[in-house]
Scaffold this active site. Structure first.
Site, PDB file in Angstrom:
ATOM      1  N   SER A  51       0.800  -1.231   0.000  1.00  0.00           N
ATOM      2  CA  SER A  51       0.000   0.000   0.000  1.00  0.00           C
ATOM      3  C   SER A  51       0.830   1.277   0.000  1.00  0.00           C
ATOM      4  CB  SER A  51      -0.955   0.021   1.195  1.00  0.00           C
ATOM      5  OG  SER A  51      -0.238   0.181   2.401  1.00  0.00           O
ATOM      6  N   LYS A  88       0.964   4.177   6.898  1.00  0.00           N
ATOM      7  CA  LYS A  88       0.234   5.004   5.925  1.00  0.00           C
ATOM      8  C   LYS A  88       0.748   6.440   6.000  1.00  0.00           C
ATOM      9  CE  LYS A  88      -2.785   1.886   4.553  1.00  0.00           C
ATOM     10  NZ  LYS A  88      -1.968   0.714   4.812  1.00  0.00           N
TER      11      LYS A  88
END
Length: 134
Positions: A51, A88
């Site tokens: 990700s 993230k």
């Protein structure tokens, strides 16, 4: 923390073109000092997943996380969300906060974490290490 001195070469190396580096030796740098400026507040984690590939963070990379830094807008962080660790990008817009993947894969979706009690920032990722030969 143990010291890790390595020869420092002051040269730009074009990928694919060999260059004799001996003429450019500048001295030694301590990788521990460069990569971990706050050793008592730092830890490492192995990254799993894809990700964050646009941020240059790949599956299997070793992330160096500094807990002494205050996370700012656009920092890559390690956080706990729903009891799970995640890596993230932190985005802040006014009072609203999101954890955002940095990938072209649409399977990874941003998550708004504003006022969520199950969200906690563990630290800021300051660097990653990727092994090219195993």
């Amino acid at each position: 923390m143990r010291s890790c001195p390595v020869v420092s070469v002051e040269a730009v190396v074009p990928a694919g073109f060999p260059s004799p580096a001996a003429d450019y030796v500048e001295g030694r740098i301590d990788l521990a000092e460069v990569l971990v400026p706050h050793p008592s507040a730092s830890f490492t984690l192995r990254v799993s997943g894809h990700s964050m590939v646009r941020a240059g963070i790949h599956d299997g990379d070793l992330a160096i996380v500094d807990r002494s830094l205050t996370a700012r807008h656009d920092d890559v962080i390690v956080a706990v969300l729903d009891g799970e660790l995640t890596c993230k990008r932190l985005l802040k817009r006014g009072a609203r906060v999101w954890l955002v993947p940095d990938s072209d894969d649409t399977a990874y979706r941003p998550a708004e974490v504003t006022d969520r009690p199950d969200f906690e920032i563990w630290g800021v990722i300051t660097s990653t290490i990727r092994l090219h030969r195993r």
